[in-house]
Design a protein around this motif. Sequence first.
Motif, PDB file in Angstrom:
ATOM      1  N   GLN A 239      39.177  32.125  36.325  1.00 40.83           N
ATOM      2  CA  GLN A 239      39.425  33.560  36.447  1.00 40.83           C
ATOM      3  C   GLN A 239      38.133  34.275  36.089  1.00 40.83           C
ATOM      4  OE1 GLN A 239      43.257  35.591  35.106  1.00 40.83           O
ATOM      5  NE2 GLN A 239      41.870  36.163  33.468  1.00 40.83           N
ATOM      6  N   ILE A 240      37.698  35.177  36.967  1.00 43.55           N
ATOM      7  CA  ILE A 240      36.422  35.872  36.796  1.00 43.55           C
ATOM      8  C   ILE A 240      36.661  37.368  36.724  1.00 43.55           C
ATOM      9  CG2 ILE A 240      34.168  36.349  37.817  1.00 43.55           C
ATOM     10  CD1 ILE A 240      34.292  33.612  39.159  1.00 43.55           C
ATOM     11  N   GLY A 241      36.099  38.012  35.718  1.00 43.71           N
ATOM     12  CA  GLY A 241      36.214  39.458  35.572  1.00 43.71           C
ATOM     13  C   GLY A 241      34.876  40.147  35.703  1.00 43.71           C
ATOM     14  N   THR A 242      34.044  40.040  34.660  1.00 42.01           N
ATOM     15  CA  THR A 242      32.741  40.706  34.659  1.00 42.01           C
ATOM     16  C   THR A 242      31.915  40.323  35.877  1.00 42.01           C
ATOM     17  OG1 THR A 242      32.778  40.675  32.236  1.00 42.01           O
ATOM     18  CG2 THR A 242      30.668  41.147  33.286  1.00 42.01           C
ATOM     19  N   GLY A 243      32.029  39.088  36.331  1.00 36.45           N
ATOM     20  CA  GLY A 243      31.258  38.627  37.479  1.00 36.45           C
ATOM     21  C   GLY A 243      31.540  39.388  38.761  1.00 36.45           C
ATOM     22  N   PHE A 244      32.653  40.122  38.817  1.00 30.59           N
ATOM     23  CA  PHE A 244      32.979  40.935  39.989  1.00 30.59           C
ATOM     24  C   PHE A 244      32.710  42.426  39.783  1.00 30.59           C
ATOM     25  CE2 PHE A 244      35.959  37.375  41.192  1.00 30.59           C
ATOM     26  CZ  PHE A 244      35.405  37.122  42.441  1.00 30.59           C
TER      27      PHE A 244
END
Length: 356
Positions: A239-244
Amino acid sequence: MTSALARSAGFCSRFGLRLPILLAPMAGACPPALSIAVANAGGMGACGALLMQPAAILAWAAELRAATNGPFNLNLWIPDPPPRRDPAHEAALRRFLGGWGPEVPPEAADAAPPDFAAQCEALLEAAPAAVSSIMGLFPAPFVERLKARGITWMATVSTVAEARAAEAAGADILVAQGAEAGGHRGSFDAGTAEAGMVGLLALVPAVVDAVRLPVVATGGIADARGVAAALALGASAVQIGTGFLRAPEARIAPAWADALAATPPEGTRVSRVFSGRAGRSIATAYVAAATAPDAPPPAPYPVQRGLTGPMRELGTKGNDIDRIQAWAGQSAALARAEPAGEIARAVWDGARRLLA
């Protein structure tokens, strides 16, 4: 490495995904456009519904479904007990915060989240592929209703003990949140959030070994190397947050997006100065001032969130990084200013090459 790819393939098959990349459900930073882009690339979209009324949750889901057939996840916080109120302390905070934005009216401290039970009903009506919890576990009656409707429950955990509790409560998938993650810590116990921070490198294999459920890794993952490492450690997806967040579809303030690119791991800090709950953000001038020894300590959640509202609104409107609630994981500098779909495909293509 073959088993890592097989695990991810099984996870993708379960949800009809083409890549084991999930968008993190970031409250306030997950417009439908971002999830649509990730879902159309083959990943899973997400909505952090913490601050949304039921009608807004349903509208978000409808907008997404009008543009993609991809699966998505709706996330809710498990409510905290009512906060202890201290009028004198709140007055001191209002004076302090008045130096960072408009005068803070006393009633700002009365801010409360939407009705949790009504939000849960909206989640059931929206019928996403998955719902996820954070800050605790869904009540047993709601879990029964989720299972009756075939909706997957993904429980966010930050320790092995939380993972075991979530499995016992009926969770279908665990989202293991490492200490590197941006935004709020997912700890079940708000009072021990900082003391219980475990890095992802240690957390993922420990959780994988402790439970029989698939594990999604999150926290500090923003490129192919992070994805490959998480899968090699036993995760089935990431799960990616900051990367998007630097993707145009995220629509965050330009000052926030630009600051992410220049933020090293040590340029972030976990504090309670935005909401009253522990969260990792860029260590801005406000964060430094609000965590200084002579600053009034933060009020509990959601009182602190209400009190900082005028400052945060001013920062967003004025594109002022020192007043924005600039959540950021420790891999913020790896975030790319590219379309979200391209980011999702690139990190998975790179990870697959590393694992092949």
